[in-house]
Design a protein around this motif. Structure first.
Motif, mmCIF file in Angstrom:
data_model
loop_
_atom_site.group_PDB
_atom_site.id
_atom_site.type_symbol
_atom_site.label_atom_id
_atom_site.label_comp_id
_atom_site.label_asym_id
_atom_site.label_seq_id
_atom_site.Cartn_x
_atom_site.Cartn_y
_atom_site.Cartn_z
ATOM 1 N N LEU A 33 -3.270 6.069 -4.172
ATOM 2 C CA LEU A 33 -2.538 5.582 -3.004
ATOM 3 C C LEU A 33 -3.080 6.296 -1.768
ATOM 4 C CD1 LEU A 33 0.981 5.800 -4.639
ATOM 5 C CD2 LEU A 33 -0.297 3.714 -4.205
ATOM 6 N N TYR A 64 1.198 3.492 2.228
ATOM 7 C CA TYR A 64 0.237 3.641 1.146
ATOM 8 C C TYR A 64 -0.363 2.301 0.739
ATOM 9 C CZ TYR A 64 1.200 8.566 0.081
ATOM 10 O OH TYR A 64 1.298 9.935 0.128
ATOM 11 N N GLU A 122 -2.792 0.704 -2.292
ATOM 12 C CA GLU A 122 -2.958 1.043 -3.705
ATOM 13 C C GLU A 122 -4.251 0.484 -4.289
ATOM 14 O OE1 GLU A 122 -0.627 -0.634 -7.564
ATOM 15 O OE2 GLU A 122 0.617 0.430 -6.111
#
Length: 201
Positions: free
Chosen positions: A163, A170, A172
């Motif tokens: 992340l 964030y 991913e």
């Protein structure tokens, strides 16, 4: 992973930190209600993965982080999401340079964020507390902190989730098998998901 709720109640995070009756080797979680949870020791295989990951990151940094890497030993104060814990002890953490002078007991809210954290996930499906803790609550807490990079390492699912903080949120990326892990914090890192998951050096 089981835990035991103690009867201790603290009026603040500072009061908890200053309680000399707690074992230095203990693994505790403080709830925002002031109650303390004593957690069991970390799994040995998870400890091995965290240790090897620390070595890999140290190499990728050109050994410049020798005094900043902590493997399950440094606590961080967090905002209470989900399970209402106000502290975490990441399996792997890289201190901000300023922490060595100001974060003797723990990294407190208001300090500079750690440069990196990694968590080794305990087995459990998507409805389990283990899953929610690592994928939802810690993610919210570390994102709120502004920690640039957070890894979730799952040996039982054979994947590493990276992340990366982009504009405060964030993003991913998931890695499995022989896929080389791409890290914004460690651009020269030469490690695959398999190497990390199997604790290979």
């Amino acid at each position: 992973m089981t835990s035991a709720l103690t009867r201790s109640r603290y009026t603040s995070y500072r009061a908890y930190l200053d309680d000399e009756s707690l074992s230095p080797e203990g693994n505790y979680r403080l709830l925002d209600s002031g109650e303390l949870i004593e957690m069991p020791p970390e799994d040995d295989d998870n400890l091995a993965v965290a240790y090897v990951l620390g070595i890999l990151l140290l190499r990728a940094s050109g050994n410049t982080l020798m005094h900043q890497i902590r493997s399950g030993t440094k606590e961080i104060e967090v905002r209470p999401f989900g399970d209402k814990c106000v502290n975490r002890k990441p399996d792997l953490l890289i201190l901000h340079p300023s922490h060595r002078a100001v974060a003797k007991q723990a990294i407190l809210l208001g300090m500079a964020p750690p440069l990196f954290v990694a968590e080794l996930v305990s087995p459990g499906d998507e409805n389990s507390p283990n899953y929610k803790r690592d994928y939802v609550w810690k993610r919210q807490q570390y994102q709120a902190w502004g920690i640039p990079e957070y890894w979730i390492v799952e040996r039982h699912r054979a994947k590493v989730t990276v992340l990366s903080l982009v504009d405060g949120v964030y993003e991913e990326a998931v890695y499995t098998g022989n896929a080389r892990i791409v890290s914004a914090t460690f651009p020269t890192l030469e490690a695959t998901a398999k190497v990390v998951l199997n604790a290979e050096v």
